[in-house]
Design a protein around this motif. Structure first.
Motif, PDB file in Angstrom:
ATOM      1  N   ARG A   1      40.892  33.819  49.632  1.00 39.55           N
ATOM      2  CA  ARG A   1      41.739  34.880  49.090  1.00 39.55           C
ATOM      3  C   ARG A   1      41.231  35.311  47.715  1.00 39.55           C
ATOM      4  O   ARG A   1      40.542  34.558  47.021  1.00 39.55           O
ATOM      5  CB  ARG A   1      43.176  34.386  48.957  1.00 39.55           C
ATOM      6  N   ARG A   2      41.584  36.536  47.346  1.00 39.00           N
ATOM      7  CA  ARG A   2      41.289  37.050  46.004  1.00 39.00           C
ATOM      8  C   ARG A   2      42.555  36.968  45.155  1.00 39.00           C
ATOM      9  O   ARG A   2      43.662  36.866  45.692  1.00 39.00           O
ATOM     10  CB  ARG A   2      40.815  38.501  46.104  1.00 39.00           C
ATOM     11  N   MET A   3      42.393  37.044  43.835  1.00 38.18           N
ATOM     12  CA  MET A   3      43.568  36.980  42.959  1.00 38.18           C
ATOM     13  C   MET A   3      44.526  38.132  43.226  1.00 38.18           C
ATOM     14  O   MET A   3      45.745  37.966  43.197  1.00 38.18           O
ATOM     15  CB  MET A   3      43.135  36.966  41.486  1.00 38.18           C
ATOM     16  N   LYS A   4      43.973  39.305  43.517  1.00 42.90           N
ATOM     17  CA  LYS A   4      44.834  40.464  43.732  1.00 42.90           C
ATOM     18  C   LYS A   4      45.605  40.367  45.053  1.00 42.90           C
ATOM     19  O   LYS A   4      46.605  41.073  45.234  1.00 42.90           O
ATOM     20  CB  LYS A   4      44.031  41.755  43.679  1.00 42.90           C
ATOM     21  N   ASP A   5      45.170  39.501  45.969  1.00 39.35           N
ATOM     22  CA  ASP A   5      45.881  39.347  47.241  1.00 39.35           C
ATOM     23  C   ASP A   5      47.276  38.760  47.044  1.00 39.35           C
ATOM     24  O   ASP A   5      48.171  39.005  47.859  1.00 39.35           O
ATOM     25  CB  ASP A   5      45.087  38.456  48.196  1.00 39.35           C
ATOM     26  N   SER A   6      47.450  37.956  46.005  1.00 37.84           N
ATOM     27  CA  SER A   6      48.753  37.316  45.774  1.00 37.84           C
ATOM     28  C   SER A   6      49.550  37.996  44.659  1.00 37.84           C
ATOM     29  O   SER A   6      50.654  37.557  44.329  1.00 37.84           O
ATOM     30  CB  SER A   6      48.558  35.831  45.419  1.00 37.84           C
ATOM     31  N   TYR A   7      48.997  39.074  44.086  1.00 35.92           N
ATOM     32  CA  TYR A   7      49.655  39.722  42.945  1.00 35.92           C
ATOM     33  C   TYR A   7      50.979  40.358  43.382  1.00 35.92           C
ATOM     34  O   TYR A   7      51.050  41.082  44.378  1.00 35.92           O
ATOM     35  CB  TYR A   7      48.747  40.796  42.350  1.00 35.92           C
ATOM     36  N   LEU A   8      52.031  40.067  42.623  1.00 31.35           N
ATOM     37  CA  LEU A   8      53.353  40.637  42.900  1.00 31.35           C
ATOM     38  C   LEU A   8      53.961  41.191  41.622  1.00 31.35           C
ATOM     39  O   LEU A   8      53.723  40.671  40.531  1.00 31.35           O
ATOM     40  CB  LEU A   8      54.299  39.571  43.465  1.00 31.35           C
ATOM     41  N   GLU A   9      54.741  42.247  41.767  1.00 32.10           N
ATOM     42  CA  GLU A   9      55.575  42.788  40.697  1.00 32.10           C
ATOM     43  C   GLU A   9      57.011  42.829  41.209  1.00 32.10           C
ATOM     44  O   GLU A   9      57.268  43.294  42.311  1.00 32.10           O
ATOM     45  CB  GLU A   9      55.141  44.202  40.303  1.00 32.10           C
ATOM     46  N   VAL A  10      57.922  42.322  40.401  1.00 35.84           N
ATOM     47  CA  VAL A  10      59.338  42.314  40.774  1.00 35.84           C
ATOM     48  C   VAL A  10      60.148  42.862  39.600  1.00 35.84           C
ATOM     49  O   VAL A  10      59.941  42.450  38.453  1.00 35.84           O
ATOM     50  CB  VAL A  10      59.827  40.893  41.124  1.00 35.84           C
ATOM     51  N   ILE A  11      61.056  43.781  39.890  1.00 37.37           N
ATOM     52  CA  ILE A  11      61.909  44.365  38.849  1.00 37.37           C
ATOM     53  C   ILE A  11      63.290  43.720  38.912  1.00 37.37           C
ATOM     54  O   ILE A  11      63.896  43.626  39.992  1.00 37.37           O
ATOM     55  CB  ILE A  11      62.047  45.892  39.025  1.00 37.37           C
ATOM     56  N   LEU A  12      63.771  43.268  37.766  1.00 36.57           N
ATOM     57  CA  LEU A  12      65.145  42.807  37.625  1.00 36.57           C
ATOM     58  C   LEU A  12      65.909  43.941  36.934  1.00 36.57           C
ATOM     59  O   LEU A  12      65.774  44.135  35.717  1.00 36.57           O
ATOM     60  CB  LEU A  12      65.186  41.520  36.787  1.00 36.57           C
ATOM     61  N   PRO A  13      66.717  44.706  37.667  1.00 38.19           N
ATOM     62  CA  PRO A  13      67.270  45.969  37.140  1.00 38.19           C
ATOM     63  C   PRO A  13      68.528  45.802  36.290  1.00 38.19           C
ATOM     64  O   PRO A  13      69.591  46.344  36.611  1.00 38.19           O
ATOM     65  CB  PRO A  13      67.545  46.762  38.420  1.00 38.19           C
TER      66      PRO A  13
ATOM     67  N   GLU B   1      36.447  37.484  41.568  1.00 35.01           N
ATOM     68  CA  GLU B   1      35.632  38.659  41.885  1.00 35.01           C
ATOM     69  C   GLU B   1      34.937  39.280  40.679  1.00 35.01           C
ATOM     70  O   GLU B   1      34.121  40.177  40.840  1.00 35.01           O
ATOM     71  CB  GLU B   1      36.502  39.730  42.540  1.00 35.01           C
ATOM     72  N   SER B   2      35.267  38.850  39.478  1.00 35.61           N
ATOM     73  CA  SER B   2      34.692  39.461  38.281  1.00 35.61           C
ATOM     74  C   SER B   2      34.512  38.394  37.214  1.00 35.61           C
ATOM     75  O   SER B   2      35.072  37.296  37.319  1.00 35.61           O
ATOM     76  CB  SER B   2      35.619  40.565  37.756  1.00 35.61           C
ATOM     77  N   PRO B   3      33.740  38.694  36.157  1.00 30.66           N
ATOM     78  CA  PRO B   3      33.587  37.722  35.058  1.00 30.66           C
ATOM     79  C   PRO B   3      34.935  37.331  34.443  1.00 30.66           C
ATOM     80  O   PRO B   3      35.138  36.172  34.067  1.00 30.66           O
ATOM     81  CB  PRO B   3      32.712  38.475  34.050  1.00 30.66           C
ATOM     82  N   GLU B   4      35.847  38.297  34.357  1.00 29.56           N
ATOM     83  CA  GLU B   4      37.170  37.997  33.802  1.00 29.56           C
ATOM     84  C   GLU B   4      37.927  37.011  34.699  1.00 29.56           C
ATOM     85  O   GLU B   4      38.553  36.054  34.212  1.00 29.56           O
ATOM     86  CB  GLU B   4      37.992  39.278  33.653  1.00 29.56           C
TER      87      GLU B   4
END
Length: 354
Positions: A25-37, A166-169
């Motif tokens: 898997r790549r790091m971006k595959d597990s990336y999530l954003e959740v809003i607490l409104p 996937e990148s130096p970072e």
């Protein structure tokens, strides 16, 4: 619940025999954003509001724990499997660092995060929390959790998908995760329960001891509290929690986020009592989940001030379960919270070696 656990037993056949059998898997595959409104949906504020008209940090700890688990399930999700065979649980909270003293109850909060390092059966999750002000999200805290994968019945370790930077970072982030793992191993090895203190630590302890001796006598047993100081033993606060089914997770055990919230609230009360003014959380370190807490357990919480410096107060919270049938106590968690007080606080002084 019993039926659900029976269904999970059947998922054993879906477990990978080797990590190499799982797709990377790549790091971006597990990336999530959740809003607490909190700003856009006022009806949910009540749950998060504290007496100072700001957000309860204990609730944020619960949300971070839930998000960490969800991110790991996203990392390990297999397209052809409707249900995951993995049981993902929180092993420890490595650190949470805050850059804002106050979290506002009427502004939306955004959580982001992804898996940042993977071992054979464990995953490090890096999360960030931001709050909306004047149309922009500004940072509030950064958190690092370590989660472990277990089999469907939560009895044995299970393999997880490898992570490919996937990148130096991303390489740098992954290497930092490896360093974090080595640091935790070194820290655990250096425990006073396993090896003697260093020469520097011995000198510090001896200086503290000499500073508490009564100069009018020549006896080591004659101790005297230095000015503007408090014996560590006198800083303790205790609590008891009956563990009801309401707070259970899918494995019929108490949800880790709930334990963190209860420990934080006792730690906050201890810092408030000690400093005499409202304390603000600065960081959370080294929360270790040593044993699960079963439904119906009597959970005993004990908090005490373990270090002070100027306005800063460090609190250690120890939790244990008491078995009324065997009359045995078992440690479940150890928490460390650092607070800053509005005023300079007295120095805390240990009375014994322990």
């Amino acid at each position: 619940h019993v039926q659900a656990m029976q269904e999970r037993k059947a998922l054993h056949t879906l477990l990978a025999k080797r990590q190499e059998d799982l797709p990377a898997r790549r790091m971006k595959d597990s990336y999530l954003e959740v809003i607490l409104p909190l700003g856009s949906q006022p009806e949910i504020r009540e749950k998060y509001l504290n007496v100072h008209n700001s957000v309860r940090f204990g609730r944020i700890l619960e949300d971070l724990d839930s998000l960490g688990v969800l991110i790991c399930y996203t990392h390990t999700k297999q397209e052809m499997q409707p249900k995951s065979p993995l049981s993902i649980v929180t092993a420890l909270v490595d650190k949470i660092n805050l850059c804002k003293k106050i979290i506002y109850p009427d502004c939306d909060i955004k959580f982001t995060g992804n898996v940042s390092w993977v071992g054979k059966t464990s995953m490090e999750v890096t999360m960030h929390m931001l709050q909306l002000h004047d149309g922009d999200y500004s940072p509030v805290l950064d958190a690092t959790f370590v989660m472990v994968a277990r089999d469907p019945e939560n009895k044995r370790p299970a393999f997880v998908n490898p992570l490919v930077p996937e990148s130096p970072e991303e390489e740098k982030i992954f290497k930092q995760g490896e360093l974090n793992k080595l640091r935790r191993i070194d820290f655990n090895t250096a425990s006073l329960l396993k090896m003697a203190p260093t020469a520097e630590e011995r000198n510090i302890v001896h200086d503290i001891f000499l500073n508490t001796l009564d100069t009018k006598t020549v006896s080591f047993r004659s101790r005297k509290l230095p000015p503007n100081s408090v014996w560590m033993e006198d800083t303790k606060l205790k609590g008891l929690q009956i563990c009801h089914p309401q707070e259970r997770n899918i494995f019929n055990r108490i949800f880790g986020g709930f334990l963190m919230r209860k420990a934080f609230e006792l730690g906050w009360a201890t810092a408030c009592s000690y400093g005499g003014s409202r304390p603000f959380i600065v960081s959370v370190d080294d929360i270790m989940f040593q044993k699960p807490v079963e439904i119906g357990s009597l959970l005993l919480l004990s908090a005490q001030v373990c270090y002070t410096e100027k306005n800063y107060i460090q609190i250690r919270v120890h939790t244990e379960v008491y078995d009324a049938n065997t009359r045995e106590h078992h440690t479940t968690n150890i928490f460390h919270f650092t607070f800053i007080s509005e005023n300079e606080v007295p120095r805390v002084v240990p009375n014994t070696y322990g």
